[in-house]
Structures are given as structure tokens and as C-alpha cells.
Scaffold this active site. Structure first.
Site, PDB file in Angstrom:
ATOM      1  N   CYS A 113     -16.261  -9.177   5.405  1.00 61.45           N
ATOM      2  CA  CYS A 113     -15.724  -7.853   5.133  1.00 61.45           C
ATOM      3  C   CYS A 113     -14.453  -8.017   4.309  1.00 61.45           C
ATOM      4  CB  CYS A 113     -15.424  -7.144   6.447  1.00 61.45           C
ATOM      5  SG  CYS A 113     -14.778  -5.490   6.181  1.00 61.45           S
ATOM      6  N   CYS A 115       0.259   0.300  10.348  1.00 61.60           N
ATOM      7  CA  CYS A 115      -0.123  -0.746   9.387  1.00 61.60           C
ATOM      8  C   CYS A 115       1.062  -1.486   8.748  1.00 61.60           C
ATOM      9  CB  CYS A 115      -0.989  -0.133   8.298  1.00 61.60           C
ATOM     10  SG  CYS A 115      -1.554  -1.380   7.120  1.00 61.60           S
ATOM     11  N   CYS A 148       0.175   4.907   6.961  1.00 63.17           N
ATOM     12  CA  CYS A 148      -0.502   4.704   8.251  1.00 63.17           C
ATOM     13  C   CYS A 148       0.489   4.036   9.224  1.00 63.17           C
ATOM     14  CB  CYS A 148      -1.746   3.849   8.067  1.00 63.17           C
ATOM     15  SG  CYS A 148      -2.844   4.487   6.777  1.00 63.17           S
ATOM     16  N   CYS A 195       0.832  -1.203   0.000  1.00 59.91           N
ATOM     17  CA  CYS A 195       0.000   0.000   0.000  1.00 59.91           C
ATOM     18  C   CYS A 195       0.870   1.257   0.000  1.00 59.91           C
ATOM     19  CB  CYS A 195      -0.927  -0.015   1.217  1.00 59.91           C
ATOM     20  SG  CYS A 195      -2.042   1.406   1.228  1.00 59.91           S
ATOM     21  N   ARG A 233     -18.045  -3.011  17.662  1.00 55.73           N
ATOM     22  CA  ARG A 233     -17.313  -4.242  17.325  1.00 55.73           C
ATOM     23  C   ARG A 233     -15.949  -4.314  17.995  1.00 55.73           C
ATOM     24  NH1 ARG A 233     -17.554  -4.088  11.908  1.00 55.73           N
ATOM     25  NH2 ARG A 233     -19.595  -5.025  12.138  1.00 55.73           N
ATOM     26  N   CYS A 237     -19.706   1.693   8.383  1.00 53.45           N
ATOM     27  CA  CYS A 237     -18.921   1.096   9.459  1.00 53.45           C
ATOM     28  C   CYS A 237     -17.688   1.980   9.613  1.00 53.45           C
ATOM     29  CB  CYS A 237     -18.527  -0.328   9.057  1.00 53.45           C
ATOM     30  SG  CYS A 237     -17.358  -1.089  10.197  1.00 53.45           S
ATOM     31  N   CYS A 289     -19.426  -6.494   3.310  1.00 54.61           N
ATOM     32  CA  CYS A 289     -18.822  -5.200   3.639  1.00 54.61           C
ATOM     33  C   CYS A 289     -17.532  -5.090   2.831  1.00 54.61           C
ATOM     34  CB  CYS A 289     -18.534  -5.141   5.138  1.00 54.61           C
ATOM     35  SG  CYS A 289     -17.652  -3.653   5.651  1.00 54.61           S
TER      36      CYS A 289
END
Ligand code: SF4
Length: 364
Positions: free
Chosen positions: A98, A61, A58, A54, A262, A190, A130
Site C-alpha cells: 500500500c 497526523c 488532520c 501535507c 485490518r 479500503c 493499493c
């Protein structure tokens, strides 16, 4: 009649978060029982359909290409692979799949078309679908909705102030814009965040202000405890105390009474007793499966045993909202527009992200 407030202030939320523990727990459990069946927990399976590589930074991550972690990148999965995983998840009690792709934003083209086909396929399995694919435009949100998407995940991660200490390649306003784009469709939202990234309690409250003042409030709010991964800028952060997790869940429950809260990343660090207290405090959803994208998660059998011990039942799909209809690609009203939206790139320097990036260059 439900009285949902959309004007929570940071001070009010801090007062709730800092209440004496037993008082907070009792209040949250009371609100929970007024709005939900306390013995039902929604179970989602998170599937990494495109892993690693990616371009974002972040700080939490391991999928960010710029950091040196042990994550192996994978191209987009096939529709058949996703279908097989979804059937497996269904057989162990998951009502939702998801699908996560390590993208900055969705680009129109063959890969997005493939994701739309995955959405159609899973919706036809009578499971909630999702996606978490990064930033999306309104047209892309409509295309996902037509395919039968039930929810779109786009986390705010933290307060607007602390977000700038974790991510420099995209702005908070883009997160909100994507949520707004999803809201133009009938897809549910979400959105949640992560605690344990070095933020202050005020930042946790700030994140809950940002979420609870959305109108409507998100239908799901995942609360993650940081899983500190070696090679990422946040590798040295200390594990989140269970008390902090329970306080965060309880506060989220009180300010967003109808939302499904969640328990997400970080459950492997929590005892069963700790998780039970989170359920008592208002958590009513979990991620199942032995991996959450790339970080470890409790074994499915362990979760089934915990459900049995606590007398919890998995929520059936489409309990909260009817199943969306799938429109086939050939009949779709929303075609690819080839848009090139200008999502922001603040590109401010975050020292620990820079250090991790330099370190990664040495190791690679
Ligand atoms: S959290 Fe998502 S956007 Fe950020 S680096 Fe990881 S995969 Fe990329």
C-alpha cells in the site's frame, strides 16, 4: 447464500458494540468462520512514497506541515526504490503493498504518472497494489485501475459529526465522493478509521454505519488505534484500551461479514494476546513492516513469530479477486485531463488544531 445488510442503524450497531464481551466475541467469531478461513490473515506492507509537508490539518497526523513533529519530509520515491521495497515485503509474506503519499488530492502531472508506473511495476511482481493518495477524480481512478491497481484506500476516519472535530480542511462528503469515484472502476475499496481520538462510542458506531451502509461494503476496513504523536493536536489522548479495539473489530466483523478487517496503527501498544483476541473476533488482515507511514509498527520477525504461535498463515495474493491487468501508458484509454475539481474546504476552527499550529510556529 450471503445476506449482507446495508441498512444498519446506529442504535443496532451500539447494541452490538455494548453486548456482554463474551457474547460479542462468540457472535463475531461465528460470523467470521462463516465467511473466512479463520487461520488465514492477509498481510499488507505500507510504504510512505512521499512523506510529510501535507497541507491538510488532520489532528492525528504528524505529516501535516502545520504541526511541529519529528517527521522528516521526503520527495516522491523513485520507481526503482519502490520496486526494491516491494520485493523485500514479498519475501517476508506480504501479499499487498500500500503506497501512501501525503497529498490533499491527486494532481495530474509527472508525479502522478510516476505513481502509475509504480502501480504497473508492483502489479507485475504478482502483488496486490493499493494506493492512498488523497482525493481522486473518476478519471484518475480509471487511470489507476488501468495501471493495475487492486485497492484504493480512503479512510472516513470517524463519524461525520466527529470528523468536524478533527479536520477542518476537507469535508466528509469529499471522502464519500472519492470512494464513489473508485467504485466506478473495478478497483476495490479500503476505508476505515481511527479510534482513540476523543470520540464517543456513538461516533465509533456512526463510522461503522457510514461504512456498512455503503453498497457494496468496502472490501477492506482498517481499524486504527490512535498513535498519539507529540506536536499534533491529539498528542495528549490516552492510549486505546485493548477491550475497545476488540469490541470495534468484533462489531465491524458482524456488520460487514465479508470485509477484510485490518488491524492497523496502534499494534505496538497491543500484546500478542490482545492481537490474538482481535483475530478471534474477526480481524483478518494486518499491516507489516517496522513503520506505518511515519509511526512505529511491530518488527516483521515479531509478526512471523506471532503467526507461528497462533498457527496463522499469510493470505496469498489475489485470493479474493483476480489480478487486474496492467495497461501500459502508451495504450491507455484514460489520459490526464488536467481537471481542477472543487474539493471542499470547510475551514471551521478546531481549537486544539489552532493551539498545535501556534505552538508549532513558536518551536519552528
Ligand atoms: S492524514 Fe493524510 S491528508 Fe491528513 S495530514 Fe496526514 S498526510 Fe495529510
Amino acid at each position: 447464500m450471503t445476506n449482507i445488510r446495508h441498512n444498519w442503524t446506529k442504535e443496532e450497531i451500539l447494541t452490538i458494540y455494548n453486548k456482554p464481551f463474551m457474547e460479542l466475541l462468540y457472535e463475531a467469531a461465528t460470523v467470521h468462520r462463516q465467511h473466512h478461513d479463520p487461520n488465514t490473515v492477509q498481510v499488507s506492507t505500507l510504504l510512505s512514497i512521499k512523506t510529510g509537508g501535507c497541507p491538510e490539518d488532520c489532528g492525528y497526523c504528524p505529516q501535516a506541515a502545520r504541526y511541529h513533529t519529528n517527521v522528516e519530509g521526503n520527495d516522491l520515491m523513485s520507481v526503482q526504490q519502490v520496486k526494491a521495497q516491494a520485493l523485500r515485503a514479498k519475501s517476508t509474506g506480504s501479499s499487498r503493498v500500500c503506497m501512501g503519499a501525503a497529498w490533499r488530492n491527486v494532481k495530474d502531472g509527472a508525479e502522478f504518472d510516476q505513481v502509475l508506473e509504480m502501480v504497473r511495476t508492483i502489479n507485475k511482481l504478482e502483488m496486490e497494489v493499493c494506493c492512498t493518495l488523497g482525493m481522486i477524480t473518476e478519471n484518475q481512478a480509471h487511470r489507476l485501475a488501468e495501471a493495475g491497481l487492486y485497492a484504493y484506500n480512503h479512510n472516513l476516519d470517524s463519524s461525520e459529526e466527529y470528523y468536524k472535530e478533527v479536520i477542518s480542511t476537507r469535508g466528509y462528503e469529499d471522502r464519500l465522493q472519492t470512494i464513489d469515484n473508485v467504485r466506478k472502476t473495478n478497483v476495490t475499496v479500503c476505508s476505515g478509521g481511527i479510534i482513540g481520538m476523543g470520540e464517543k462510542i456513538e461516533d465509533r458506531a456512526g463510522m461503522l454505519v457510514a461504512l456498512s451502509t455503503l453498497n457494496p461494503q468496502p472490501e477492506s476496513v482498517p481499524i486504527n488505534a490512535l498513535v498519539a504523536v507529540e506536536g499534533t493536536p491529539l498528542a495528549d489522548e490516552k492510549p486505546v484500551e485493548i477491550w475497545d479495539m476488540i469490541r470495534m473489530v468484533a462489531t465491524a466483523r458482524i456488520v460487514m461479514p465479508e470485509t477484510q478487517v485490518r488491524l492497523s496503527a496502534g499494534r505496538t501498544q497491543m500484546s500478542r494476546e490482545g492481537q490474538a483476541m482481535c483475530f478471534f473476533a474477526g480481524a483478518n488482515s494486518i499491516f507489516a513492516g517496522d513503520k506505518l507511514l511515519t509511526t512505529p509498527n511491530p518488527d516483521v520477525n515479531e509478526d512471523l513469530k506471532m503467526f507461528e504461535a497462533l498457527g496463522l498463515n499469510p493470505q496469498k495474493p489475489f485470493t479474493k479477486k483476480v489480478q487486474p491487468q496492467t495497461v501500459e501508458a502508451a495504450e491507455s484509454q484514460f489520459q490526464a485531463l488536467g481537471e481542477k475539481p472543487k474539493w471542499t474546504r470547510p475551514e471551521h476552527k478546531i481549537e486544539r488544531n489552532e493551539v498545535a499550529k501556534q505552538q508549532s510556529k513558536i518551536l519552528k
